[in-house]
Write a protein that holds these residues in place. Structure first.
Motif, PDB file in Angstrom:
ATOM      1  N   PHE A 105      37.651 -70.958  62.757  1.00  0.00           N
ATOM      2  CA  PHE A 105      36.985 -69.996  61.920  1.00  0.00           C
ATOM      3  C   PHE A 105      37.334 -70.397  60.511  1.00  0.00           C
ATOM      4  O   PHE A 105      36.282 -70.458  59.488  1.00  0.00           O
ATOM      5  N   GLU A 106      38.637 -70.735  60.241  1.00  0.00           N
ATOM      6  CA  GLU A 106      39.205 -70.967  58.904  1.00  0.00           C
ATOM      7  C   GLU A 106      38.301 -72.232  58.348  1.00  0.00           C
ATOM      8  O   GLU A 106      37.847 -71.896  57.000  1.00  0.00           O
ATOM      9  N   VAL A 107      38.010 -73.316  58.868  1.00  0.00           N
ATOM     10  CA  VAL A 107      37.345 -74.508  58.455  1.00  0.00           C
ATOM     11  C   VAL A 107      35.780 -74.277  58.607  1.00  0.00           C
ATOM     12  O   VAL A 107      34.992 -74.365  57.371  1.00  0.00           O
ATOM     13  N   ASN A 108      35.075 -73.813  59.759  1.00  0.00           N
ATOM     14  CA  ASN A 108      33.938 -73.712  59.968  1.00  0.00           C
ATOM     15  C   ASN A 108      33.137 -72.598  59.301  1.00  0.00           C
ATOM     16  O   ASN A 108      32.065 -72.819  59.013  1.00  0.00           O
ATOM     17  N   LEU A 109      33.799 -71.646  58.993  1.00  0.00           N
ATOM     18  CA  LEU A 109      33.331 -70.404  58.567  1.00  0.00           C
ATOM     19  C   LEU A 109      33.827 -69.819  57.033  1.00  0.00           C
ATOM     20  O   LEU A 109      33.369 -69.770  56.207  1.00  0.00           O
ATOM     21  N   PHE A 110      35.229 -69.520  57.206  1.00  0.00           N
ATOM     22  CA  PHE A 110      35.758 -69.128  55.939  1.00  0.00           C
ATOM     23  C   PHE A 110      35.680 -70.033  54.692  1.00  0.00           C
ATOM     24  O   PHE A 110      35.502 -69.657  53.613  1.00  0.00           O
ATOM     25  N   ALA A 111      35.836 -71.141  55.031  1.00  0.00           N
ATOM     26  CA  ALA A 111      35.976 -72.345  54.077  1.00  0.00           C
ATOM     27  C   ALA A 111      34.709 -72.271  53.451  1.00  0.00           C
ATOM     28  O   ALA A 111      34.325 -72.286  52.247  1.00  0.00           O
ATOM     29  N   LEU A 112      33.573 -72.142  54.381  1.00  0.00           N
ATOM     30  CA  LEU A 112      32.168 -72.173  54.005  1.00  0.00           C
ATOM     31  C   LEU A 112      31.996 -70.829  52.782  1.00  0.00           C
ATOM     32  O   LEU A 112      31.258 -71.120  52.016  1.00  0.00           O
ATOM     33  N   LYS A 128      19.009 -71.628  39.594  1.00  0.00           N
ATOM     34  CA  LYS A 128      18.600 -72.634  40.650  1.00  0.00           C
ATOM     35  C   LYS A 128      20.032 -73.372  41.391  1.00  0.00           C
ATOM     36  O   LYS A 128      21.116 -73.311  41.062  1.00  0.00           O
ATOM     37  N   GLY A 129      19.684 -73.868  42.609  1.00  0.00           N
ATOM     38  CA  GLY A 129      20.667 -74.397  43.288  1.00  0.00           C
ATOM     39  C   GLY A 129      20.103 -74.622  44.772  1.00  0.00           C
ATOM     40  O   GLY A 129      19.159 -73.947  45.222  1.00  0.00           O
ATOM     41  N   THR A 130      20.800 -75.279  45.635  1.00  0.00           N
ATOM     42  CA  THR A 130      20.247 -75.565  46.963  1.00  0.00           C
ATOM     43  C   THR A 130      21.786 -75.336  47.776  1.00  0.00           C
ATOM     44  O   THR A 130      22.634 -76.193  47.486  1.00  0.00           O
ATOM     45  N   ILE A 131      21.800 -74.686  48.593  1.00  0.00           N
ATOM     46  CA  ILE A 131      22.839 -74.588  49.810  1.00  0.00           C
ATOM     47  C   ILE A 131      22.564 -75.245  51.211  1.00  0.00           C
ATOM     48  O   ILE A 131      21.457 -74.475  51.621  1.00  0.00           O
ATOM     49  N   VAL A 132      22.952 -76.139  51.270  1.00  0.00           N
ATOM     50  CA  VAL A 132      22.724 -76.706  52.907  1.00  0.00           C
ATOM     51  C   VAL A 132      23.969 -76.476  53.733  1.00  0.00           C
ATOM     52  O   VAL A 132      25.194 -76.829  53.347  1.00  0.00           O
ATOM     53  N   ASN A 133      23.546 -75.770  54.669  1.00  0.00           N
ATOM     54  CA  ASN A 133      24.863 -75.264  55.679  1.00  0.00           C
ATOM     55  C   ASN A 133      24.643 -76.030  57.021  1.00  0.00           C
ATOM     56  O   ASN A 133      23.633 -75.937  57.606  1.00  0.00           O
ATOM     57  N   LEU A 134      25.821 -76.695  57.297  1.00  0.00           N
ATOM     58  CA  LEU A 134      25.694 -77.483  58.890  1.00  0.00           C
ATOM     59  C   LEU A 134      25.792 -76.509  59.794  1.00  0.00           C
ATOM     60  O   LEU A 134      27.029 -75.913  59.990  1.00  0.00           O
ATOM     61  N   SER A 135      24.714 -76.124  60.518  1.00  0.00           N
ATOM     62  CA  SER A 135      25.011 -75.583  61.773  1.00  0.00           C
ATOM     63  C   SER A 135      25.107 -76.209  62.881  1.00  0.00           C
ATOM     64  O   SER A 135      25.655 -77.609  62.779  1.00  0.00           O
ATOM     65  N   SER A 136      24.182 -76.054  63.834  1.00  0.00           N
ATOM     66  CA  SER A 136      24.215 -77.145  65.050  1.00  0.00           C
ATOM     67  C   SER A 136      23.215 -76.342  65.877  1.00  0.00           C
ATOM     68  O   SER A 136      22.894 -75.190  65.848  1.00  0.00           O
ATOM     69  N   ILE A 137      22.724 -77.329  66.801  1.00  0.00           N
ATOM     70  CA  ILE A 137      21.928 -76.561  67.889  1.00  0.00           C
ATOM     71  C   ILE A 137      22.544 -75.447  68.698  1.00  0.00           C
ATOM     72  O   ILE A 137      22.053 -74.548  69.041  1.00  0.00           O
ATOM     73  N   THR A 152      31.649 -70.281  65.811  1.00  0.00           N
ATOM     74  CA  THR A 152      31.323 -70.406  64.215  1.00  0.00           C
ATOM     75  C   THR A 152      30.153 -70.603  63.698  1.00  0.00           C
ATOM     76  O   THR A 152      29.645 -70.300  62.865  1.00  0.00           O
ATOM     77  N   LYS A 153      29.464 -71.485  64.604  1.00  0.00           N
ATOM     78  CA  LYS A 153      28.030 -71.922  63.990  1.00  0.00           C
ATOM     79  C   LYS A 153      27.049 -71.075  64.233  1.00  0.00           C
ATOM     80  O   LYS A 153      26.034 -70.711  63.464  1.00  0.00           O
ATOM     81  N   HIS A 154      27.234 -69.715  65.248  1.00  0.00           N
ATOM     82  CA  HIS A 154      26.432 -68.630  65.061  1.00  0.00           C
ATOM     83  C   HIS A 154      26.767 -67.726  63.932  1.00  0.00           C
ATOM     84  O   HIS A 154      25.609 -67.267  63.302  1.00  0.00           O
ATOM     85  N   ALA A 155      27.824 -67.823  63.450  1.00  0.00           N
ATOM     86  CA  ALA A 155      27.951 -67.174  62.102  1.00  0.00           C
ATOM     87  C   ALA A 155      27.521 -67.910  60.939  1.00  0.00           C
ATOM     88  O   ALA A 155      27.133 -67.264  60.045  1.00  0.00           O
ATOM     89  N   VAL A 156      27.636 -69.233  61.324  1.00  0.00           N
ATOM     90  CA  VAL A 156      27.018 -69.997  60.005  1.00  0.00           C
ATOM     91  C   VAL A 156      25.493 -69.564  59.962  1.00  0.00           C
ATOM     92  O   VAL A 156      25.008 -69.336  58.894  1.00  0.00           O
ATOM     93  N   ASP A 161      21.242 -66.892  57.014  1.00  0.00           N
ATOM     94  CA  ASP A 161      20.037 -66.081  56.929  1.00  0.00           C
ATOM     95  C   ASP A 161      20.076 -64.804  56.040  1.00  0.00           C
ATOM     96  O   ASP A 161      19.085 -64.568  55.352  1.00  0.00           O
ATOM     97  N   ALA A 162      21.228 -64.272  55.894  1.00  0.00           N
ATOM     98  CA  ALA A 162      21.582 -63.177  54.952  1.00  0.00           C
ATOM     99  C   ALA A 162      21.291 -63.686  53.450  1.00  0.00           C
ATOM    100  O   ALA A 162      20.762 -63.151  52.813  1.00  0.00           O
ATOM    101  N   LEU A 163      22.157 -64.729  53.228  1.00  0.00           N
ATOM    102  CA  LEU A 163      22.369 -65.232  52.110  1.00  0.00           C
ATOM    103  C   LEU A 163      21.041 -65.738  51.547  1.00  0.00           C
ATOM    104  O   LEU A 163      20.699 -65.575  50.168  1.00  0.00           O
ATOM    105  N   ARG A 164      20.308 -66.314  52.299  1.00  0.00           N
ATOM    106  CA  ARG A 164      18.832 -66.801  51.911  1.00  0.00           C
ATOM    107  C   ARG A 164      18.101 -65.668  51.313  1.00  0.00           C
ATOM    108  O   ARG A 164      17.406 -65.918  50.090  1.00  0.00           O
ATOM    109  N   MET A 165      18.313 -64.571  51.823  1.00  0.00           N
ATOM    110  CA  MET A 165      17.462 -63.392  51.312  1.00  0.00           C
ATOM    111  C   MET A 165      18.035 -62.791  49.853  1.00  0.00           C
ATOM    112  O   MET A 165      17.109 -62.331  49.016  1.00  0.00           O
TER     113      MET A 165
END
Ligand SMILES: NC(=O)c1ccc[n+]([C@@H]2O[C@H](COP(=O)([O-])OP(=O)(O)OC[C@H]3O[C@@H](n4cnc5c(N)ncnc54)[C@H](OP(=O)(O)O)[C@@H]3O)[C@@H](O)[C@H]2O)c1
Length: 284
Positions: A105-112, A128-137, A152-156, A161-165
């Motif tokens: 969680f430290e790397v995959n989520l909290f750092a993100l 302006k800006g583009t944020i690309v988050n690496l999730s996964s299937i 961690t990827k469900h959290a991403v 989804d929330a940040l996008r809005m």
């Protein structure tokens, strides 16, 4: 003189991040390439004058604070952020230590989260800006024995989804990428960090691991695994696009597994995965 658009790619010392940094640099971005392995980053920068190496351990809260301050103080803010650093650990729920789960969680989520928070004020300032988050299937469904990574990827996915809005009103785009299986150092690292599960698990779990191993063997038979270029090219396409979609998926198992997750109800998908993973009907 026009200043170069600034990008930040985390996890740029190998795999998807490395290929993305190279391609963004080629497109004329000045790319901050972040990861722990300094020699790799220096080598990358030597070959690509648009790349600025930045060695940082994103699992270390203090190092993250320091890096965040640097990002907040940039005169030319980062307008393209690729949150890519990540890794996996394997093991049945009972076999994964809480410290292992925390490190994920430290790397995959909290750092993100923290790196994104450090880049957002600059993006808002410029509108302006583009944020690309690496999730996964596996940001949409878990495999057995990788529940923590998948969490961690469900959290991403949820964060994206929330940040996008929230940031759309400022002209900032948030995109989640769901790779299927990609040929990088990812698997090797997961195997190294996980160690020999069979030698330390409770005997109860041995048949579970064995059945799952056989199920996975079948699932992966004849699958050709693409290299990281596939995802890197997709990321650059997203960055350069006038109106990117919210989510992209590419690679093996996108149609076969993610497609079924999106099509079936919870009961149906559970039955489908028990079959696919070789666990259906197993009694220990
Ligand atoms: N490969 C796949 O099948 C696959 C599938 C779906 C999603 N993904 C996701 O895609 C992303 C990239 O993975 P990849 O396949 O390219 O794997 P990779 O080749 O193992 O690259 C992972 C990158 O993350 C960096 N990293 C790991 N821990 C770090 C830390 N504590 N601090 C800073 N950087 C750290 C690594 O750099 P250092 O070791 O130098 O720090 C490396 O550059 C990950 O988020 C992964 O979850 C991969």
């Amino acid at each position: 003189m026009e200043t170069k658009r600034k990008a930040l790619v985390t996890g740029a010392s190998s795999g998807i991040g490395r290929e993305t940094a190279i391609r963004l640099a080629r497109e004329g971005f000045q790319v901050i390439a972040a990861a722990r392995r300094k020699e790799r980053l220096d080598e990358l920068a030597k070959q690509n004058p648009n790349i600025i190496p930045r060695s940082v351990d994103l699992s270390d809260a203090q190092a993250r604070d320091h890096f965040s301050k640097e990002l907040l103080n940039l005169a030319d803010p980062v307008t393209v952020l690729v949150n890519n650093a990540g890794f996996s650990l394997r093991g049945a729920f009972e076999d994964v230590s809480i410290s292992g789960v925390k490190s994920l969680f430290e790397v995959n989520l909290f750092a993100l989260i923290q790196i994104t928070q450090a880049c957002l004020p600059g993006m808002r300032r410029l509108r302006k800006g583009t944020i690309v988050n690496l999730s996964s299937i596996v940001g949409k469904f878990p495999f057995p024995t990788s529940g923590s990574y998948s969490a961690t990827k469900h959290a991403v996915e949820a964060i994206s989804d929330a940040l996008r809005m929230e940031v759309r009103p400022f002209g900032i785009r948030v995109v989640a990428i769901r790779p299927g299986m990609i040929g990088t150092e990812f698997n090797e690292t997961a195997n190294r960090l996980t160690g020999d599960l069979l030698s330390r698990t409770d005997p109860d779990y041995k048949p579970v691991y064995q059945a799952y191993g056989a199920g996975m063997g079948k699932l992966f038979a004849n699958v050709s695994i693409p290299g990281p270029e596939l995802i890197a090219e997709l990321i650059v396409e997203v960055v350069l696009s006038e109106s990117p979609k919210t989510v992209y998926a590419a690679g093996p198992f996108v149609k076969e597994l993610l497609g079924e997750r999106l099509r079936l109800d919870d009961e149906g998908f559970y039955e489908f995965m028990m079959e696919k993973t070789g666990l259906k009907g197993l009694k220990v």
